[in-house]
Scaffold this motif. Structure first.
Motif, PDB file in Angstrom:
ATOM      1  N   PHE A 111       0.833  -1.204   0.000  1.00 41.57           N
ATOM      2  CA  PHE A 111       0.000   0.000   0.000  1.00 41.57           C
ATOM      3  C   PHE A 111       0.866   1.253   0.000  1.00 41.57           C
ATOM      4  CE2 PHE A 111      -3.422  -2.833   1.235  1.00 41.57           C
ATOM      5  CZ  PHE A 111      -4.557  -2.219   0.732  1.00 41.57           C
ATOM      6  N   GLN A 112       1.915   1.244   0.840  1.00 44.55           N
ATOM      7  CA  GLN A 112       2.813   2.385   0.936  1.00 44.55           C
ATOM      8  C   GLN A 112       3.499   2.653  -0.388  1.00 44.55           C
ATOM      9  OE1 GLN A 112       6.398   4.542   1.030  1.00 44.55           O
ATOM     10  NE2 GLN A 112       6.427   2.323   0.788  1.00 44.55           N
ATOM     11  N   TYR A 113       3.938   1.593  -1.052  1.00 49.83           N
ATOM     12  CA  TYR A 113       4.630   1.744  -2.339  1.00 49.83           C
ATOM     13  C   TYR A 113       3.725   2.448  -3.356  1.00 49.83           C
ATOM     14  CZ  TYR A 113       6.808   0.571  -6.790  1.00 49.83           C
ATOM     15  OH  TYR A 113       7.363   0.655  -8.045  1.00 49.83           O
ATOM     16  N   ALA A 114       2.471   1.975  -3.455  1.00 48.58           N
ATOM     17  CA  ALA A 114       1.542   2.570  -4.411  1.00 48.58           C
ATOM     18  C   ALA A 114       1.282   4.043  -4.085  1.00 48.58           C
ATOM     19  CB  ALA A 114       0.229   1.785  -4.411  1.00 48.58           C
ATOM     20  N   PHE A 115       1.051   4.324  -2.810  1.00 51.82           N
ATOM     21  CA  PHE A 115       0.780   5.709  -2.417  1.00 51.82           C
ATOM     22  C   PHE A 115       2.014   6.585  -2.598  1.00 51.82           C
ATOM     23  CE2 PHE A 115       0.536   8.906   1.124  1.00 51.82           C
ATOM     24  CZ  PHE A 115      -0.371   9.739   0.483  1.00 51.82           C
ATOM     25  N   PHE A 157      -4.854   6.710   2.945  1.00 53.52           N
ATOM     26  CA  PHE A 157      -4.534   5.841   1.822  1.00 53.52           C
ATOM     27  C   PHE A 157      -3.913   4.510   2.249  1.00 53.52           C
ATOM     28  CE2 PHE A 157      -5.061   9.805  -0.418  1.00 53.52           C
ATOM     29  CZ  PHE A 157      -5.513   9.438  -1.675  1.00 53.52           C
ATOM     30  N   ILE A 158      -3.338   4.456   3.453  1.00 57.66           N
ATOM     31  CA  ILE A 158      -2.657   3.235   3.888  1.00 57.66           C
ATOM     32  C   ILE A 158      -3.318   2.659   5.132  1.00 57.66           C
ATOM     33  CG2 ILE A 158      -0.459   2.202   4.566  1.00 57.66           C
ATOM     34  CD1 ILE A 158       0.943   4.547   3.147  1.00 57.66           C
ATOM     35  N   GLY A 159      -3.414   3.461   6.198  1.00 61.50           N
ATOM     36  CA  GLY A 159      -3.930   2.963   7.462  1.00 61.50           C
ATOM     37  C   GLY A 159      -5.382   2.530   7.399  1.00 61.50           C
ATOM     38  N   VAL A 160      -6.243   3.363   6.837  1.00 61.29           N
ATOM     39  CA  VAL A 160      -7.674   3.053   6.803  1.00 61.29           C
ATOM     40  C   VAL A 160      -7.964   1.785   5.995  1.00 61.29           C
ATOM     41  CG1 VAL A 160      -9.929   3.863   5.994  1.00 61.29           C
ATOM     42  CG2 VAL A 160      -8.430   5.413   7.279  1.00 61.29           C
ATOM     43  N   PRO A 161      -7.402   1.622   4.781  1.00 59.81           N
ATOM     44  CA  PRO A 161      -7.675   0.364   4.055  1.00 59.81           C
ATOM     45  C   PRO A 161      -7.201  -0.877   4.794  1.00 59.81           C
ATOM     46  CG  PRO A 161      -6.762   2.012   2.570  1.00 59.81           C
ATOM     47  CD  PRO A 161      -6.634   2.563   3.953  1.00 59.81           C
ATOM     48  N   ARG A 221      12.948   6.304  -7.917  1.00 59.53           N
ATOM     49  CA  ARG A 221      13.424   4.948  -7.651  1.00 59.53           C
ATOM     50  C   ARG A 221      13.339   4.653  -6.150  1.00 59.53           C
ATOM     51  NH1 ARG A 221      13.824   2.251 -12.516  1.00 59.53           N
ATOM     52  NH2 ARG A 221      14.572   3.723 -14.103  1.00 59.53           N
ATOM     53  N   ASN A 222      13.361   3.373  -5.826  1.00 62.36           N
ATOM     54  CA  ASN A 222      13.485   2.919  -4.423  1.00 62.36           C
ATOM     55  C   ASN A 222      12.391   3.499  -3.522  1.00 62.36           C
ATOM     56  OD1 ASN A 222      15.733   1.838  -5.596  1.00 62.36           O
ATOM     57  ND2 ASN A 222      17.210   2.742  -4.202  1.00 62.36           N
ATOM     58  N   PHE A 223      11.143   3.209  -3.870  1.00 65.44           N
ATOM     59  CA  PHE A 223      10.001   3.728  -3.109  1.00 65.44           C
ATOM     60  C   PHE A 223       9.683   2.897  -1.864  1.00 65.44           C
ATOM     61  CE2 PHE A 223       9.129   5.418  -7.388  1.00 65.44           C
ATOM     62  CZ  PHE A 223       8.851   6.740  -7.092  1.00 65.44           C
ATOM     63  N   ALA A 224      10.080   1.645  -1.845  1.00 65.52           N
ATOM     64  CA  ALA A 224       9.689   0.763  -0.748  1.00 65.52           C
ATOM     65  C   ALA A 224      10.285   1.234   0.572  1.00 65.52           C
ATOM     66  CB  ALA A 224      10.132  -0.670  -1.033  1.00 65.52           C
ATOM     67  N   THR A 225       9.554   1.014   1.646  1.00 67.37           N
ATOM     68  CA  THR A 225      10.056   1.336   2.978  1.00 67.37           C
ATOM     69  C   THR A 225      10.820   0.172   3.579  1.00 67.37           C
ATOM     70  OG1 THR A 225       8.330   2.952   3.489  1.00 67.37           O
ATOM     71  CG2 THR A 225       9.360   1.863   5.365  1.00 67.37           C
ATOM     72  N   PHE A 226      10.318  -1.040   3.383  1.00 70.07           N
ATOM     73  CA  PHE A 226      10.929  -2.212   4.009  1.00 70.07           C
ATOM     74  C   PHE A 226      11.559  -3.175   3.007  1.00 70.07           C
ATOM     75  CE2 PHE A 226       7.630  -0.989   7.096  1.00 70.07           C
ATOM     76  CZ  PHE A 226       8.386  -0.929   8.253  1.00 70.07           C
ATOM     77  N   PHE A 227      10.880  -3.420   1.891  1.00 68.89           N
ATOM     78  CA  PHE A 227      11.258  -4.527   1.022  1.00 68.89           C
ATOM     79  C   PHE A 227      11.589  -4.031  -0.392  1.00 68.89           C
ATOM     80  CE2 PHE A 227       8.099  -6.236   4.103  1.00 68.89           C
ATOM     81  CZ  PHE A 227       8.982  -7.009   4.845  1.00 68.89           C
TER      82      PHE A 227
END
Length: 261
Positions: free
Chosen positions: A103-107, A149-153, A213-219
């Motif tokens: 979700f985070q990546y998409a947002f 966009f992330i927490g509620v879904p 580039r490199n949008f992911a937080t963890f993976f």
């Protein structure tokens, strides 16, 4: 209005309750940053500015959570799980974190592509002395839109039942400081599996092409999956900031952060 007067102290307590943990984590990582910096060292005012932003964002999120206390949820298989024991908690935390990062990546990609969202996000990127407390460097609107966009879904589908509270603190309160650390340190061959200071620094690089580039937080493997992965070279620790924009600091920038400027 009575609702606001009754909740004002609760908002203040909610906004400041994470600060002891934030301070302890920043202090610990700052010691490492002093000895192994990847770039310029921040001034004290840079850290204080980020903590002031965190306080404003905390107040806004506390108010949001108070007014919208309940999120309608769908029947979820996660709600019937009874995770017990270290390995069950670990598996649950991993599953939740993968979902969260998708979700985070998409947002996050939308924040860089949609002008109104970039306006709320740019301040997070304009630090020219990238360091651990930049994990707190967000506008009020960036914090609120992230909840929407992330927490509620994730709450709506019941995914929060997977996350043990201790894992939640480690992953969502502490890891961000490490991910933004001004450390000359990378994960080498393990970089595609777990983000870290070098991988995330590239996303904050002054070079505009790096910021897509490199949008992911963890993976980072999520970036690999969607074609946005940039592999760090061994000595790849570029300068950070936003082209054509000065680093935000001071009271004027704090007010601008509320207005998403």
């Amino acid at each position: 209005m009575p609702i606001f007067s009754n909740l004002s102290w609760e908002w203040l307590r909610a906004a400041t309750s994470p600060f002891p943990l934030y301070l302890a984590t920043v202090l610990a990582i700052s010691i490492a940053e002093h000895f192994w910096p990847a770039g310029p060292r921040p001034a004290l005012r840079d850290r204080l500015f980020n903590f002031a932003l965190a306080f404003l964002g905390g107040l806004a999120m506390a108010a949001f959570n108070s007014v919208f206390a309940s999120v309608p949820t769908f029947p979820s298989p996660f709600a019937t799980l009874h995770l017990q024991g270290f390995w069950a908690w670990t598996a649950g935390a991993l599953a939740y974190t993968i979902l969260w990062d998708l979700f985070q990546y998409a947002f996050h990609r939308l924040q860089h592509r949609v002008p109104i969202l970039w306006r709320t996000h740019a301040l997070h990127h304009d630090s020219e002395v990238f360091h651990c407390s930049d994990a707190l460097r967000n506008t009020v609107w960036a914090s609120l839109t992230q909840i929407l966009f992330i927490g509620v879904p994730l709450v709506a589908i019941g995914a929060h039942h997977l996350l043990h509270p201790t894992a939640g603190v480690l992953l969502f309160s502490i890891f961000g400081f490490y991910n933004h650390a001004n450390l000359r340190f990378g994960h080498g061959p393990l970089t595609p599996l777990l983000s870290g200071p070098q991988f995330h620094r590239l996303h904050h690089a002054h070079d505009e092409s790096c910021q897509s580039r490199n949008f992911a937080t963890f993976f980072p493997c999520i970036d690999m999956l969607f074609g946005t992965y940039r592999r760090p070279a061994p000595q790849d620790f570029p300068p950070t900031g936003v082209p054509g924009r000065r680093q935000s600091s001071g009271l004027r920038s704090l007010f601008a952060a509320v207005l998403a400027r």
